[in-house]
Design a protein around this motif. Structure first.
Motif, PDB file in Angstrom:
ATOM      1  N   MET A  21     -11.461  -0.120 -16.992  1.00  0.00           N
ATOM      2  CA  MET A  21     -10.660  -0.172 -15.774  1.00  0.00           C
ATOM      3  C   MET A  21      -9.286   0.427 -16.068  1.00  0.00           C
ATOM      4  N   SER A  22      -8.786   1.181 -15.113  1.00  0.00           N
ATOM      5  CA  SER A  22      -7.467   1.799 -15.225  1.00  0.00           C
ATOM      6  C   SER A  22      -6.571   1.302 -14.104  1.00  0.00           C
ATOM      7  N   LEU A  23      -5.270   1.372 -14.345  1.00  0.00           N
ATOM      8  CA  LEU A  23      -4.304   0.997 -13.316  1.00  0.00           C
ATOM      9  C   LEU A  23      -3.869   2.225 -12.538  1.00  0.00           C
ATOM     10  N   TYR A  24      -3.759   2.057 -11.224  1.00  0.00           N
ATOM     11  CA  TYR A  24      -3.299   3.116 -10.341  1.00  0.00           C
ATOM     12  C   TYR A  24      -2.226   2.548  -9.431  1.00  0.00           C
ATOM     13  N   ALA A  25      -1.163   3.313  -9.225  1.00  0.00           N
ATOM     14  CA  ALA A  25      -0.149   2.968  -8.243  1.00  0.00           C
ATOM     15  C   ALA A  25      -0.541   3.650  -6.939  1.00  0.00           C
ATOM     16  N   ALA A  26      -0.648   2.883  -5.891  1.00  0.00           N
ATOM     17  CA  ALA A  26      -0.886   3.415  -4.548  1.00  0.00           C
ATOM     18  C   ALA A  26       0.438   3.302  -3.812  1.00  0.00           C
ATOM     19  N   PHE A  85       1.278  -0.571  -4.157  1.00  0.00           N
ATOM     20  CA  PHE A  85       0.297  -1.533  -4.645  1.00  0.00           C
ATOM     21  C   PHE A  85      -0.112  -1.089  -6.033  1.00  0.00           C
ATOM     22  N   LEU A  86      -0.297  -2.012  -6.927  1.00  0.00           N
ATOM     23  CA  LEU A  86      -0.793  -1.733  -8.262  1.00  0.00           C
ATOM     24  C   LEU A  86      -2.248  -2.183  -8.290  1.00  0.00           C
ATOM     25  N   LEU A  87      -3.151  -1.213  -8.441  1.00  0.00           N
ATOM     26  CA  LEU A  87      -4.580  -1.482  -8.332  1.00  0.00           C
ATOM     27  C   LEU A  87      -5.288  -1.230  -9.655  1.00  0.00           C
ATOM     28  N   GLU A  88      -6.175  -2.116 -10.029  1.00  0.00           N
ATOM     29  CA  GLU A  88      -6.993  -1.903 -11.215  1.00  0.00           C
ATOM     30  C   GLU A  88      -8.361  -1.442 -10.738  1.00  0.00           C
ATOM     31  N   CYS A  89      -8.656  -0.168 -10.950  1.00  0.00           N
ATOM     32  CA  CYS A  89      -9.876   0.445 -10.425  1.00  0.00           C
ATOM     33  C   CYS A  89     -10.701   1.044 -11.556  1.00  0.00           C
ATOM     34  N   THR A  90     -11.969   1.260 -11.277  1.00  0.00           N
ATOM     35  CA  THR A  90     -12.858   1.810 -12.290  1.00  0.00           C
ATOM     36  C   THR A  90     -12.509   3.249 -12.627  1.00  0.00           C
ATOM     37  N   ASP A  91     -12.060   4.010 -11.631  1.00  0.00           N
ATOM     38  CA  ASP A  91     -11.697   5.408 -11.847  1.00  0.00           C
ATOM     39  C   ASP A  91     -10.908   5.907 -10.633  1.00  0.00           C
ATOM     40  N   LEU A  92     -10.513   7.172 -10.673  1.00  0.00           N
ATOM     41  CA  LEU A  92      -9.725   7.746  -9.580  1.00  0.00           C
ATOM     42  C   LEU A  92     -10.485   7.701  -8.261  1.00  0.00           C
ATOM     43  N   ILE A 143      -5.697   1.285   2.974  1.00  0.00           N
ATOM     44  CA  ILE A 143      -4.319   0.796   3.133  1.00  0.00           C
ATOM     45  C   ILE A 143      -3.801   1.308   4.472  1.00  0.00           C
ATOM     46  N   PRO A 144      -3.233   0.438   5.325  1.00  0.00           N
ATOM     47  CA  PRO A 144      -2.777   0.876   6.640  1.00  0.00           C
ATOM     48  C   PRO A 144      -1.865   2.108   6.617  1.00  0.00           C
ATOM     49  N   ALA A 145      -1.092   2.318   5.571  1.00  0.00           N
ATOM     50  CA  ALA A 145      -0.221   3.491   5.491  1.00  0.00           C
ATOM     51  C   ALA A 145      -1.017   4.790   5.543  1.00  0.00           C
ATOM     52  N   ALA A 146      -2.259   4.777   5.093  1.00  0.00           N
ATOM     53  CA  ALA A 146      -3.080   5.990   5.106  1.00  0.00           C
ATOM     54  C   ALA A 146      -3.453   6.402   6.524  1.00  0.00           C
ATOM     55  N   TRP A 147      -3.379   5.472   7.459  1.00  0.00           N
ATOM     56  CA  TRP A 147      -3.814   5.741   8.831  1.00  0.00           C
ATOM     57  C   TRP A 147      -2.760   6.467   9.652  1.00  0.00           C
ATOM     58  N   ASN A 148      -1.475   6.293   9.317  1.00  0.00           N
ATOM     59  CA  ASN A 148      -0.420   6.942  10.110  1.00  0.00           C
ATOM     60  C   ASN A 148       0.714   7.461   9.232  1.00  0.00           C
ATOM     61  N   GLY A 149       0.468   7.557   7.961  1.00  0.00           N
ATOM     62  CA  GLY A 149       1.448   8.067   7.006  1.00  0.00           C
ATOM     63  C   GLY A 149       0.690   8.690   5.855  1.00  0.00           C
ATOM     64  N   ALA A 150       0.982   8.246   4.645  1.00  0.00           N
ATOM     65  CA  ALA A 150       0.289   8.770   3.474  1.00  0.00           C
ATOM     66  C   ALA A 150       0.329   7.735   2.362  1.00  0.00           C
ATOM     67  N   VAL A 151      -0.673   7.810   1.494  1.00  0.00           N
ATOM     68  CA  VAL A 151      -0.705   6.982   0.291  1.00  0.00           C
ATOM     69  C   VAL A 151      -0.898   7.920  -0.892  1.00  0.00           C
ATOM     70  N   GLU A 152       0.065   7.922  -1.775  1.00  0.00           N
ATOM     71  CA  GLU A 152      -0.024   8.725  -3.005  1.00  0.00           C
ATOM     72  C   GLU A 152      -0.623   7.841  -4.096  1.00  0.00           C
ATOM     73  N   VAL A 153      -1.671   8.334  -4.749  1.00  0.00           N
ATOM     74  CA  VAL A 153      -2.335   7.577  -5.812  1.00  0.00           C
ATOM     75  C   VAL A 153      -2.015   8.248  -7.136  1.00  0.00           C
ATOM     76  N   ARG A 154      -1.492   7.450  -8.080  1.00  0.00           N
ATOM     77  CA  ARG A 154      -1.165   7.978  -9.412  1.00  0.00           C
ATOM     78  C   ARG A 154      -1.621   7.026 -10.488  1.00  0.00           C
ATOM     79  N   PRO A 155      -2.187   7.553 -11.578  1.00  0.00           N
ATOM     80  CA  PRO A 155      -2.511   6.693 -12.710  1.00  0.00           C
ATOM     81  C   PRO A 155      -1.221   6.148 -13.328  1.00  0.00           C
ATOM     82  N   VAL A 156      -1.307   4.942 -13.831  1.00  0.00           N
ATOM     83  CA  VAL A 156      -0.148   4.281 -14.441  1.00  0.00           C
ATOM     84  C   VAL A 156      -0.259   4.371 -15.947  1.00  0.00           C
TER      85      VAL A 156
END
Length: 114
Positions: free
Chosen positions: A1-6, A80-87, A97-110
């Motif tokens: 599992m890896s950490l991702y910042a959303a 949000f700090l998410l622990e996910c299996t992969d990208l 995430i509601p921000a994705a519906w009317n804005g944007a969510v940037e996903v980056r590995p931590v």
């Protein structure tokens, strides 16, 4: 599992204001749905409350200014700090995430620190 910042980019509002209650309810629902992989997160107060700090080189004069670094239509409003299996998994979660519906969510590995 890896950490991702959303990292969420949305309209610039005070999330504590009563008129944001419905949208905050959507974020609460996301938080409940993603509880098993969420490792942290927070909403931010509006950019009008921001203070930008710069130093003129290491140990140099500190310059402080009110407000955000840049003015844009969509601003950094939380993360949000998410622990996910992969990208791919992180992207799948970010799309809910509601921000994705009317804005944007940037996903980056931590990068783990210490």
């Amino acid at each position: 599992m890896s950490l991702y910042a959303a990292i969420t980019y949305t309209h610039d509002v005070d999330w504590t204001a009563p008129e944001q209650a419905e949208e905050m309810g959507e974020y609460a629902a996301f938080g409940q749905a993603a509880a098993a992989i969420m490792r942290g997160g927070a909403a931010l107060f509006p950019t009008a409350t921001a203070t930008t700090v710069r130093a003129e080189g290491k140990g140099g004069e500190v310059v402080v200014s009110d407000g955000p670094y840049a003015e844009t239509k969509e601003v950094l409003t939380g993360f949000f700090l998410l622990e996910c299996t992969d990208l791919d998994h992180a992207i799948q979660v970010a799309a809910t995430i509601p921000a994705a519906w009317n804005g944007a969510v940037e996903v980056r590995p931590v990068i783990p620190m210490g």
